[in-house]
Design an enzyme around this catalytic site. Structure first.
Site, mmCIF file in Angstrom:
data_model
loop_
_atom_site.group_PDB
_atom_site.id
_atom_site.type_symbol
_atom_site.label_atom_id
_atom_site.label_comp_id
_atom_site.label_asym_id
_atom_site.label_seq_id
_atom_site.Cartn_x
_atom_site.Cartn_y
_atom_site.Cartn_z
ATOM 1 N N THR A 35 24.861 13.786 42.123
ATOM 2 C CA THR A 35 24.016 13.373 43.398
ATOM 3 C C THR A 35 25.084 13.171 44.501
ATOM 4 O O THR A 35 26.230 13.078 44.561
ATOM 5 C CB THR A 35 23.418 12.106 43.296
ATOM 6 O OG1 THR A 35 24.430 11.162 43.049
ATOM 7 C CG2 THR A 35 22.475 12.176 42.095
ATOM 8 N N LYS A 71 14.168 -5.053 57.259
ATOM 9 C CA LYS A 71 13.161 -5.934 57.043
ATOM 10 C C LYS A 71 13.348 -6.902 58.103
ATOM 11 O O LYS A 71 14.478 -7.648 58.240
ATOM 12 C CB LYS A 71 13.646 -6.616 55.600
ATOM 13 C CG LYS A 71 12.473 -7.459 55.103
ATOM 14 C CD LYS A 71 12.587 -7.830 53.623
ATOM 15 C CE LYS A 71 11.423 -8.485 53.295
ATOM 16 N NZ LYS A 71 11.407 -8.941 51.836
ATOM 17 N N TRP A 109 8.337 -5.333 56.743
ATOM 18 C CA TRP A 109 9.112 -4.046 56.557
ATOM 19 C C TRP A 109 8.900 -3.212 57.624
ATOM 20 O O TRP A 109 7.680 -3.271 58.193
ATOM 21 C CB TRP A 109 8.632 -3.195 55.343
ATOM 22 C CG TRP A 109 8.987 -3.855 53.956
ATOM 23 C CD1 TRP A 109 8.206 -4.318 53.036
ATOM 24 C CD2 TRP A 109 10.345 -4.267 53.375
ATOM 25 N NE1 TRP A 109 8.888 -5.023 51.865
ATOM 26 C CE2 TRP A 109 9.983 -4.683 52.010
ATOM 27 C CE3 TRP A 109 11.560 -3.823 53.967
ATOM 28 C CZ2 TRP A 109 11.196 -5.170 51.431
ATOM 29 C CZ3 TRP A 109 12.878 -4.518 53.099
ATOM 30 C CH2 TRP A 109 12.434 -4.954 51.943
#
Ligand code: AMP
Length: 542
Positions: free
Chosen positions: A185, A440, A445
């Site tokens: 990844t 946040k 959010w």
């Protein structure tokens, strides 16, 4: 139980190369070489070379299960490695050429690569660490420029090995559960983690990619993989395109907007795939120096969210259909594709672009759910945000040589993507953020992705990244980092622009200008670096 009575025909990669050379032997694979000339050969010749490679690997002592690294651009040799290494029973480990030397050494040692194939133009990136690599016994170089020297130890030359090898070769991949490929990844958090694909999972993924609901290339397509072969197996395109005998165009190192524009026009490319940064660059190139790219039927984009404004601009200005896809290295990588369905056919252009800007429908073969922090399943109402979890034929079950930890895999068999999404009642998925990139603020959010998409659609903005910065009162607040298109910049105008779409508390507290947004090895905005710059006081105000 009454068992089915079908053949036990293994899902192994040799099927693709055998099929292509049988059905479309004269179709071609074209590569733009480093010096700008074109290399071209047929699928029939390709298969002969893949067979030679099998013998060459055997001569090097590569055994089934061994990991063999590739350090290369997208070119015909890399395509030969994509097939030849797994068809010899070994594991093709694609190394990201943009990793730092430490990360590169880490993944080569972690994978225990025995042999590495290296493109001549990339020698300077691997030579400095070559002596420290713990398991590599041999380097095989190709595409060396005339007179170019090479200081790697234990070197063979690819074409010498190939010349000495016979094309008479029996595939060594009879078992579909054998490992086929290894891809790490991109590692925006912590060290890269390895995903080990099997022949079976990759063949099923290829069938999935061939579905019209996914990418669906056919023999008549001319496929340009701009997405590097080291980025999640070039999204499966090389395998899918080869199986149906499409013409494959490989860009080599020519990934800048100007040569890409010429390549698309001159080769009549119909399917091209890359990350948004690439298509953003191409768009601005084409505005400055027009070229005819109307041969494109699918401009596939994924890896990061494609701004809606750019989807609209490609269609409006060049008549090009953008296909937005979402995926992950852990998913081989295709997860979802934003293709229109029957219910969208009556929509006007605006309505269609709204749908195409979402991450879309899960492709057949991928199952999904969204959950809250406690792991409870959330409704598909298009509004409730939750963590996306997936499972399916080509989804990783654990990382290579790591425990199957709860952080990434649930006890009941799902992979935790780390993406925060909504899914609407029709099943269309929209990514709101990565869990770690959400802002946040005062308990609410704020989606950095939504803000970025809106900012980039403003005519003064070339690139935009929004990061959360610590705030005493609100916990976190959004900060916008911009690359402006022209001199002069008016934060108030941007605020007014964002207010058309978002509540006031979403507006960034500040806009800072940079020359370029730092990118990860696969061309995504590297917010980890931006957060570090902010912490180090390196991001000034606009
Ligand atoms: P990688 O394994 O490097 O391809 O990274 C996978 C991650 O990239 C996903 O979990 C998403 O966060 C992000 N990603 C991939 N495609 C998209 C997309 N179309 N829109 C938004 N984010 C995406």
């Amino acid at each position: 139980m009454l068992s089915g009575l079908m053949m036990d025909y293994p899902l192994t990669l040799n099927t693709i190369v055998d099929h292509a050379s049988r059905m479309t032997p004269e179709k071609t694979i074209k590569t733009k070489l480093p010096d700008g000339r074109w290399h071209e050969y047929s699928y029939a010749e390709f298969r002969r070379r893949v067979k030679r490679l099998g013998n060459a690997l055997q001569a090097l002592g590569v055994e089934p299960g061994d990991r063999v690294g590739t350090f290369a651009w997208n070119n015909f040799q890399h395509l030969e490695f994509y097939f030849g290494i797994p068809c010899a029973g070994a594991v093709v480990h694609t190394l990201n050429i943009r990793l730092s030397p430490e990360q590169l050494k880490y993944i080569i040692d972690h994978a225990e690569d025995r042999v590495i194939f290296v493109d001549g133009s990339l020698l300077p990136l691997i030579e400095p660490i070559a002596a420290q690599l713990e398991t590599v016994e041999r380097f095989v170089v190709f595409n060396l420029a005339d007179g170019q020297s090479c200081s790697l130890p234990n070197v063979s030359h690819y074409e010498d090995l190939m010349a000495a090898a016979s094309e008479d070769y029996e595939w060594r991949c009879a078992d579909e559960n054998m490992a086929l490929g290894l891809c790490y990844t991109s590692g925006t958090t912590g060290m890269p983690k390895g995903v080990l694909y099997s022949h079976r999972s990759m063949m099923l993924h290829t069938l999935g990619a061939l579905a019209a609901a996914a990418l669906g290339p056919t023999e008549t397509d001319v496929v340009l993989a701009v997405v590097p072969q080291f980025h999640a197996m070039a999204w499966g395109l090389p395998y899918a395109a080869a199986w149906v005998g499409a013409t494959i165009v490989m860009p080599g190192p020519h990934l800048q907007p100007a040569p890409l524009a010429v390549m698309i026009e001159s080769q009549g490319v119909t399917i091209a795939a890359g990350v948004p940064t690439i298509w953003n660059g191409l768009y601005h190139e084409l505005r400055g120096r027009p070229r005819d790219i109307s041969s494109i039927t699918q401009l596939v984009v994924g890896g990061s969210a494609m701004p809606r404004g750019l989807i609209e601009a490609y269609e409006r200005d060049f008549g090009v259909n953008v296909v937005h896809a979402w995926g992950m290295t852990e998913m081989s990588p295709i997860g979802s594709v934003a293709k229109l369905q029957t219910r969208h056919l009556d929509l006007d252009a605006d309505g269609r672009w709204d749908i195409k800007a979402k991450q879309g429908y899960f492709v057949p073969g991928v199952d999904a759910r969204i959950v809250d922090d406690a792991g409870r399943e959330l409704p598909w109402d298009g509004a409730t945000m939750g963590e996306l979890q997936v499972r399916g034929y080509w989804v990783a079950g654990q990382y290579y040589r790591l425990e199957r930890e709860r952080e990434h895999f649930t006890e009941d068999g799902w992979f935790r993507t780390g993406d925060v999404v909504t899914i609407d009642p029709q099943g269309i998925m929209t990514i709101t953020d990565r869990t770690k990139d959400l802002v946040k603020s005062g308990g609410e959010w704020i989606s950095s992705v939504d803000l970025e998409n809106m900012l980039i659609s403003h005519p003064d903005v070339l690139e935009a990244a929004v990061i959360a910065v610590p705030d005493e009162r609100w916990g976190e607040r959004p900060l916008a980092v911009l690359v402006p298109l022209a001199e002069g910049h008016d934060p108030q105008a941007l605020n007014d622009y964002l207010l058309e779409r978002f509540p006031k508390f979403w507006l960034p507290d500040d806009y800072v200008l940079v020359e370029e947004i730092p990118k990860t090895g696969v061309g995504k905005m590297d917010k980890k670096v931006l957060r570090q710059w902010h912490a180090d006081g390196k991001l000034g105000s606009a």
